[in-house]
Design a protein around this motif. Structure first.
Motif, PDB file in Angstrom:
ATOM      1  N   ALA A  67       0.696  -1.174   0.028  1.00  0.00           N
ATOM      2  CA  ALA A  67       0.183  -0.053  -0.581  1.00  0.00           C
ATOM      3  C   ALA A  67       1.152   1.317  -0.127  1.00  0.00           C
ATOM      4  O   ALA A  67       0.543   2.088  -0.548  1.00  0.00           O
ATOM      5  CB  ALA A  67      -0.481   0.400   0.919  1.00  0.00           C
ATOM      6  N   GLY A  68       1.916   1.057   0.553  1.00  0.00           N
ATOM      7  CA  GLY A  68       2.739   2.518   1.346  1.00  0.00           C
ATOM      8  C   GLY A  68       3.368   2.315  -0.181  1.00  0.00           C
ATOM      9  O   GLY A  68       3.712   3.700  -1.057  1.00  0.00           O
ATOM     10  N   GLY A  82       0.824   3.957  -2.884  1.00  0.00           N
ATOM     11  CA  GLY A  82       0.330   5.300  -2.546  1.00  0.00           C
ATOM     12  C   GLY A  82      -1.219   5.609  -1.837  1.00  0.00           C
ATOM     13  O   GLY A  82      -2.058   6.475  -2.402  1.00  0.00           O
ATOM     14  N   ASP A  95      -3.302   5.177   1.203  1.00  0.00           N
ATOM     15  CA  ASP A  95      -3.606   5.019   2.633  1.00  0.00           C
ATOM     16  C   ASP A  95      -4.658   4.667   2.932  1.00  0.00           C
ATOM     17  O   ASP A  95      -5.638   5.034   2.798  1.00  0.00           O
ATOM     18  CB  ASP A  95      -3.846   6.758   2.690  1.00  0.00           C
ATOM     19  CG  ASP A  95      -3.831   6.622   4.505  1.00  0.00           C
ATOM     20  OD1 ASP A  95      -3.832   5.534   5.086  1.00  0.00           O
ATOM     21  OD2 ASP A  95      -4.157   8.388   5.027  1.00  0.00           O
ATOM     22  N   GLY A 149      -6.702   5.564   5.774  1.00  0.00           N
ATOM     23  CA  GLY A 149      -6.998   6.482   5.398  1.00  0.00           C
ATOM     24  C   GLY A 149      -8.758   6.548   5.180  1.00  0.00           C
ATOM     25  O   GLY A 149      -9.781   6.962   4.686  1.00  0.00           O
ATOM     26  N   ASP A 150      -8.729   5.708   3.988  1.00  0.00           N
ATOM     27  CA  ASP A 150      -9.745   4.846   3.543  1.00  0.00           C
ATOM     28  C   ASP A 150     -10.872   4.001   3.826  1.00  0.00           C
ATOM     29  O   ASP A 150     -11.240   3.868   3.082  1.00  0.00           O
ATOM     30  CB  ASP A 150      -8.787   4.144   2.066  1.00  0.00           C
ATOM     31  CG  ASP A 150      -8.424   4.818   1.480  1.00  0.00           C
ATOM     32  OD1 ASP A 150      -8.907   6.558   0.916  1.00  0.00           O
ATOM     33  OD2 ASP A 150      -8.156   4.374  -0.054  1.00  0.00           O
TER      34      ASP A 150
END
Length: 178
Positions: free
Chosen positions: A27-28, A31, A33, A36-37
């Protein structure tokens, strides 16, 4: 779980901590998050627990939208638990093999060197039980020989890849719509 309210958010169900580490690293790189999602990555302690997690977290439980990442040999547990085929991302034969295959032998061993484990791996290769195994088999086995190593290398191997070289199941489970 991070306390998602009923009907909000999503969860990625994974077999264990090493899978979670790889998903978070992917995921990092991509890009994305996840937190956050509103997406939690949930290690279940093995694929045979998936039915319980689907019951607790899915539509009849917490109301989360679910997807899963599993090894080819475990897909039947995810399907029997009620996850639709399109929500299950399958590593063939497993995540470690996918990562080793994506990196290749030289880059996988370079990661071992960067992490300070190449000397240990060379000693491991000399053990009688390892001498007749292929390099793929040796690397795969080495990752699971010490407590915490598999989780550590789930993240380290995934992080060593450019985003466009991530194995498809890992990339796709991260990018799947919530």
């Amino acid at each position: 779980m991070s306390g998602q309210r009923r009907g909000g958010g999503a969860a990625i169900l994974v077999e264990g901590a090493s899978d979670r580490a790889a998903v978070l690293a992917a995921a990092g790189l991509l890009g994305v998050d996840l937190a956050g999602d509103g997406v939690d990555v949930v290690p279940m302690g093995g694929a045979m627990s998936v039915r319980r997690f689907v019951a607790e977290l899915g539509p009849r439980g917490a109301g989360l939208r679910l997807r899963g990442l599993c090894d080819a040999g475990e897909v039947r547990f995810f399907e029997r638990a009620g996850l639709p085929v399109g929500a299950v991302f399958v590593c063939r034969p497993d995540l470690e093999a996918e990562l080793i295959g994506a990196l290749g032998h030289a880059r996988t061993q370079a990661v071992l060197e960067e992490e300070g484990d190449l000397r240990l791996f060379r000693m491991f290769q000399q053990q009688p039980a390892q001498r007749n195994r292929t390099l793929d088999q040796q690397l795969h086995r080495f990752l699971g020989t010490t407590s915490g190593r598999k989780e550590h290398y789930g993240a380290a191997l995934a992080s060593a890849l450019p985003a466009d070289e991530l194995p498809a199941p890992l990339r796709d489970v991260v990018r799947a719509p919530n």
